[in-house]
Design a protein around this motif. Structure first.
Motif, PDB file in Angstrom:
ATOM      1  N   UNK A 324       0.847  -1.194   0.000  1.00 38.12           N
ATOM      2  CA  UNK A 324       0.000   0.000   0.000  1.00 38.12           C
ATOM      3  C   UNK A 324       0.882   1.243   0.000  1.00 38.12           C
ATOM      4  N   UNK A 325       0.679   2.092  -0.985  1.00 36.81           N
ATOM      5  CA  UNK A 325       1.409   3.354  -1.095  1.00 36.81           C
ATOM      6  C   UNK A 325       0.428   4.490  -0.872  1.00 36.81           C
ATOM      7  N   UNK A 326       0.718   5.320   0.132  1.00 37.82           N
ATOM      8  CA  UNK A 326      -0.134   6.465   0.457  1.00 37.82           C
ATOM      9  C   UNK A 326       0.630   7.748   0.198  1.00 37.82           C
ATOM     10  N   UNK A 327      -0.027   8.707  -0.411  1.00 38.43           N
ATOM     11  CA  UNK A 327       0.620   9.957  -0.776  1.00 38.43           C
ATOM     12  C   UNK A 327      -0.232  11.129  -0.346  1.00 38.43           C
ATOM     13  N   UNK A 328       0.415  12.256  -0.073  1.00 39.54           N
ATOM     14  CA  UNK A 328      -0.330  13.454   0.287  1.00 39.54           C
ATOM     15  C   UNK A 328      -0.972  14.084  -0.936  1.00 39.54           C
TER      16      UNK A 328
END
Length: 340
Positions: A324-328
């Motif tokens: 899982x990649x989370x970005x602003x």
């Protein structure tokens, strides 16, 4: 700025090699956290065993089985009891939604806001005692949220107070509820009698649509309320700094609006993935790590992120692993989940 972590969905009816692998991976970090005030700063093995025997005796054989899988160490035994653990503070939003048109079943929903490095990221499908449970794991055998075969769903959120006391870590209490309770009232009765070491709010919804939120604290009697939405304070803000840092009041207002105006569960999910409910303060320890929707009548689970989601149920459960990649950066809302 972006963060990444592993999510996996696993099936293991009784604790064995899969659980042992999780333990071996996570134990160094948990051990350091558990012993941060020294070995003598934690209750003894005998105190932990007595607490479990007194309040959750049905879990004792399972606890002993887990201890054996870890190698039988004293520190491991005391940690797994979750009796008077070190304090821990998270964010989180949670609530229940009822379809105003009566076309969809009631759902329990939540955002889990915490530090990415402290998330286990394991959705476990188990039959540890008398019924099957699907739950997001915490503290190796506790639960952050989940649903059981009887059609009871539950989730937790930090209650916004710094006071600590003599009691269990709430993830183990939630696990106990999911293992043994069949209805919301069963769960309420459990929460009324088991002491907890910090202040938390627990939201409950069963397959008949009965629901409650229960405010639990180490120094106050449990309070049973009807709150469609809960963030990180109970009747009033008691820790203003935390409420300000986590936008607790703003999240509550927004969630109440989402639950009031949503005409279907996908609109509810869109709300969960929208600021201020969706938080990106991961480096400060309270970014949103996943959103969850539990459907206790059909016993379905959706774990969601802005770019991905996992759908599971007791009838159709698929083991999987995701990075899982989370970005602003602004992220699209995922499409409506396909029927299971």
């Amino acid at each position: 700025m972006s963060v990444e972590f592993q999510f996996q969905a696993l099936v293991e009816d009784t604790p064995n090699e899969k659980w042992k692998a999780i333990f071996q991976q996570l134990w160094p970090g948990y051990r350091a956290w558990f012993l941060r005030s020294g070995v003598t700063g934690r209750p003894t093995y005998l105190e932990c065993r007595q607490a479990l025997r007194t309040y959750m005796p049905e879990l004792v054989p399972l606890w002993e089985q887990l201890i054996e899988l870890t190698g039988g160490g004293d520190v491991e035994s005391r940690f797994l009891s979750l009796w008077c653990p070190p304090p821990y503070i998270a964010g989180c939003s949670q609530g229940v939604w009822f379809d105003p048109k009566g076309q969809e079943e009631p759902i329990l929903l939540r955002n889990y806001d915490f530090a990415p490095v402290l998330l286990e990221g394991n959705l476990l499908n188990t039959r540890w005692l008398d019924q099957r449970v699907i739950a997001m794991s915490d503290c190796l055998w506790g639960a952050l949220d989940g649903v059981n075969e009887a059609g009871l769903s539950a989730s937790l959120s930090f209650g916004g107070r710094t006071v600590t006391g003599t009691g269990f870590g709430i993830p183990l209490v939630l696990r106990y509820i999911l293992e043994l309770a069949h209805t919301t009232q069963d769960a309420v009765n459990i929460l009324k009698r088991i002491p907890v070491h910090m202040t938390y709010s627990v939201t409950l919804l069963d397959r008949k649509g009965e629901w409650n939120t229960v405010f639990v604290s180490p120094d106050r009697q449990p309070e049973v309320v009807k709150r469609h939405a809960v963030t990180n304070y109970q009747n009033a803000i008691e820790w203003p700094q935390h409420a300000t840092a986590t936008h607790s009041a703003e999240r509550l207002t927004f969630l109440e609006q989402v639950l009031h105006h949503a005409t279907n569960s996908h609109e509810v999910l869109q709300g969960l993935l929208t600021k201020p409910l969706y938080q990106d303060a991961w480096l400060r320890g309270y970014g949103t790590l996943y959103s969850a929707i539990y459907r206790p009548l059909s016993q379905k689970v959706e774990i969601c992120w802005p770019h991905d989601y996992s759908q599971q149920s007791f009838e159709h459960f698929t083991e999987e692993q995701k990075l899982i990649l989370l970005s602003v950066e602004p992220a699209p809302i995922p499409p409506a989940p396909l029927p299971l």
